[in-house]
Scaffold this motif. Structure first.
Motif, PDB file in Angstrom:
ATOM      1  N   LYS A   2     -54.285  20.584 -43.101  1.00  0.00           N
ATOM      2  CA  LYS A   2     -53.427  21.656 -42.600  1.00  0.00           C
ATOM      3  C   LYS A   2     -54.148  22.991 -42.665  1.00  0.00           C
ATOM      4  N   GLY A   3     -54.868  23.206 -43.756  1.00  0.00           N
ATOM      5  CA  GLY A   3     -55.613  24.453 -43.894  1.00  0.00           C
ATOM      6  C   GLY A   3     -56.677  24.605 -42.833  1.00  0.00           C
ATOM      7  N   LEU A   4     -57.325  23.510 -42.458  1.00  0.00           N
ATOM      8  CA  LEU A   4     -58.339  23.557 -41.402  1.00  0.00           C
ATOM      9  C   LEU A   4     -57.713  23.945 -40.075  1.00  0.00           C
ATOM     10  N   ILE A   5     -56.558  23.374 -39.762  1.00  0.00           N
ATOM     11  CA  ILE A   5     -55.889  23.710 -38.502  1.00  0.00           C
ATOM     12  C   ILE A   5     -55.513  25.187 -38.466  1.00  0.00           C
ATOM     13  N   VAL A   6     -55.010  25.701 -39.591  1.00  0.00           N
ATOM     14  CA  VAL A   6     -54.655  27.124 -39.660  1.00  0.00           C
ATOM     15  C   VAL A   6     -55.896  27.988 -39.486  1.00  0.00           C
ATOM     16  N   ALA A   7     -56.988  27.600 -40.103  1.00  0.00           N
ATOM     17  CA  ALA A   7     -58.228  28.367 -39.982  1.00  0.00           C
ATOM     18  C   ALA A   7     -58.735  28.353 -38.544  1.00  0.00           C
ATOM     19  N   ILE A   8     -58.633  27.216 -37.876  1.00  0.00           N
ATOM     20  CA  ILE A   8     -59.047  27.133 -36.473  1.00  0.00           C
ATOM     21  C   ILE A   8     -58.180  28.047 -35.614  1.00  0.00           C
ATOM     22  N   GLN A   9     -56.867  28.040 -35.876  1.00  0.00           N
ATOM     23  CA  GLN A   9     -55.960  28.900 -35.119  1.00  0.00           C
ATOM     24  C   GLN A   9     -56.294  30.374 -35.321  1.00  0.00           C
ATOM     25  N   PHE A  10     -56.655  30.733 -36.545  1.00  0.00           N
ATOM     26  CA  PHE A  10     -56.910  32.138 -36.859  1.00  0.00           C
ATOM     27  C   PHE A  10     -58.255  32.618 -36.324  1.00  0.00           C
ATOM     28  N   LEU A  11     -59.282  31.784 -36.449  1.00  0.00           N
ATOM     29  CA  LEU A  11     -60.642  32.220 -36.133  1.00  0.00           C
ATOM     30  C   LEU A  11     -61.090  31.904 -34.713  1.00  0.00           C
ATOM     31  N   THR A  12     -60.348  31.051 -34.016  1.00  0.00           N
ATOM     32  CA  THR A  12     -60.783  30.659 -32.678  1.00  0.00           C
ATOM     33  C   THR A  12     -59.617  30.683 -31.692  1.00  0.00           C
ATOM     34  N   ARG A  13     -59.966  30.385 -30.451  1.00  0.00           N
ATOM     35  CA  ARG A  13     -58.960  30.237 -29.401  1.00  0.00           C
ATOM     36  C   ARG A  13     -58.853  28.781 -28.971  1.00  0.00           C
ATOM     37  N   LEU A  14     -59.311  27.879 -29.814  1.00  0.00           N
ATOM     38  CA  LEU A  14     -59.249  26.456 -29.500  1.00  0.00           C
ATOM     39  C   LEU A  14     -57.810  25.950 -29.604  1.00  0.00           C
ATOM     40  N   PRO A  15     -57.429  25.006 -28.763  1.00  0.00           N
ATOM     41  CA  PRO A  15     -56.056  24.459 -28.817  1.00  0.00           C
ATOM     42  C   PRO A  15     -55.848  23.634 -30.085  1.00  0.00           C
ATOM     43  N   THR A  16     -54.737  23.872 -30.747  1.00  0.00           N
ATOM     44  CA  THR A  16     -54.388  23.142 -31.970  1.00  0.00           C
ATOM     45  C   THR A  16     -52.874  22.883 -31.982  1.00  0.00           C
ATOM     46  N   PRO A  17     -52.435  21.937 -32.797  1.00  0.00           N
ATOM     47  CA  PRO A  17     -50.987  21.702 -32.910  1.00  0.00           C
ATOM     48  C   PRO A  17     -50.298  22.923 -33.521  1.00  0.00           C
ATOM     49  N   ARG A  18     -49.086  23.178 -33.103  1.00  0.00           N
ATOM     50  CA  ARG A  18     -48.317  24.287 -33.671  1.00  0.00           C
ATOM     51  C   ARG A  18     -47.738  23.858 -35.013  1.00  0.00           C
ATOM     52  N   ILE A  19     -48.044  24.630 -36.045  1.00  0.00           N
ATOM     53  CA  ILE A  19     -47.510  24.315 -37.368  1.00  0.00           C
ATOM     54  C   ILE A  19     -47.036  25.608 -38.028  1.00  0.00           C
ATOM     55  N   ALA A  20     -46.009  25.468 -38.857  1.00  0.00           N
ATOM     56  CA  ALA A  20     -45.491  26.622 -39.603  1.00  0.00           C
ATOM     57  C   ALA A  20     -46.131  26.630 -40.985  1.00  0.00           C
ATOM     58  N   VAL A  21     -46.564  27.811 -41.432  1.00  0.00           N
ATOM     59  CA  VAL A  21     -47.212  27.924 -42.734  1.00  0.00           C
ATOM     60  C   VAL A  21     -46.650  29.121 -43.491  1.00  0.00           C
ATOM     61  N   SER A  22     -46.712  29.041 -44.795  1.00  0.00           N
ATOM     62  CA  SER A  22     -46.312  30.158 -45.638  1.00  0.00           C
ATOM     63  C   SER A  22     -47.460  31.143 -45.749  1.00  0.00           C
ATOM     64  N   SER A  23     -47.182  32.309 -46.320  1.00  0.00           N
ATOM     65  CA  SER A  23     -48.220  33.308 -46.522  1.00  0.00           C
ATOM     66  C   SER A  23     -49.328  32.764 -47.418  1.00  0.00           C
ATOM     67  N   GLU A  24     -48.950  31.976 -48.431  1.00  0.00           N
ATOM     68  CA  GLU A  24     -49.934  31.403 -49.345  1.00  0.00           C
ATOM     69  C   GLU A  24     -50.809  30.376 -48.629  1.00  0.00           C
ATOM     70  N   GLU A  25     -50.208  29.587 -47.766  1.00  0.00           N
ATOM     71  CA  GLU A  25     -50.982  28.591 -47.025  1.00  0.00           C
ATOM     72  C   GLU A  25     -51.924  29.257 -46.033  1.00  0.00           C
TER      73      GLU A  25
END
Length: 239
Positions: A2-25
């Motif tokens: 899950k952390g990898l997907i969030v990092a990909i979403q934050f650092l890139t424009r690559l398509p990823t599944p939509r997931i909800a995360v907390s501030s800590e995550e």
């Protein structure tokens, strides 16, 4: 993962599944930044290899376009903001923070971004000409270890995005990615200059800006990538 997907979403424009995360995550996703660098590096090197089938300049341009497109120019924006802020660093702290938060682009930012893109284009051309695809692929990975170091070693410049990462990096993360860097250096020895790059950039930020922020992380990644490419090119010519 899950952390990898969030990092990909934050650092890139690559398509990823939509997931909800907390501030800590979200903060914990920083642990995966170097892994995202491996993905970016593979795409950049692949584009360079494909373009170089025509000629090295076409390969360099293809690699650079993919580099900017995949990251959405996120780190270039940080570089521009730091360049503008450094011009105001001789003034009071309030002025510096005001420049960092200003969405407008100043002349320092334009020059810094233009020089960064030119530097990467020239370095990519030379490395493609030398068939140094592995060095190109690993530069984004090594550069993204830097934020893990800066987030723990430098004081927060302000309560912003960068400050959310401060307590996310654990000793085991440093161990994992340090070991990965050493392993990668077996195939691309120029990566051994990465710790020196982290130290120099952190020292410059502390002395000139006063601390770390999201812009500082982004600028450090951009400059780190270019310096790692330059180190790889130097090593290729000395070999």
């Amino acid at each position: 993962m899950k952390g990898l997907i969030v990092a990909i979403q934050f650092l890139t424009r690559l398509p990823t599944p939509r997931i909800a995360v907390s501030s800590e995550e979200f903060a914990a996703s920083m642990r995966w930044f170097p892994a995202v660098g491996l993905i970016v590096g593979a795409l950049v090197a692949g584009a360079g290899w494909a373009g170089a089938r025509i000629d090295p300049w076409t390969g360099a341009l293809s690699a650079l376009v993919v580099w900017v497109a995949v990251t959405g120019a996120l780190h270039l924006d940080g570089l521009g903001d730091i360049a503008d802020a450094s011009g105001a660093a001789h003034k009071d702290r309030e002025q510096l923070l005001a420049v960092l938060s200003d969405p407008h682009v100043g002349s320092f930012a334009v020059v810094a971004i233009a020089l960064q893109l030119l530097a990467k284009l020239v370095l990519l051309h030379a490395l493609l000409d030398a068939q140094a695809f592995i060095a190109i692929a690993l530069a984004p990975f090594a550069a993204r270890i830097g934020p893990l170091v800066w987030s723990r070693a430098l004081p927060d410049l302000h309560a912003g995005l960068g400050s959310r990462f401060r307590n996310a990096v654990r000793p085991v993360d440093f161990l994992i990615w340090s070991s990965a860097l050493v392993a990668a250096a077996w195939v691309s020895p120029s990566l051994l200059v990465a710790p020196m790059i982290f130290l120099l950039w952190g020292g410059w930020l502390l002395r000139k800006i006063g601390g770390i922020s999201g812009d500082g992380h982004g600028a450090g990644i951009e400059l780190g990538e270019s310096l790692l490419l330059a180190a790889a090119l130097l090593l290729a010519h000395l070999a």
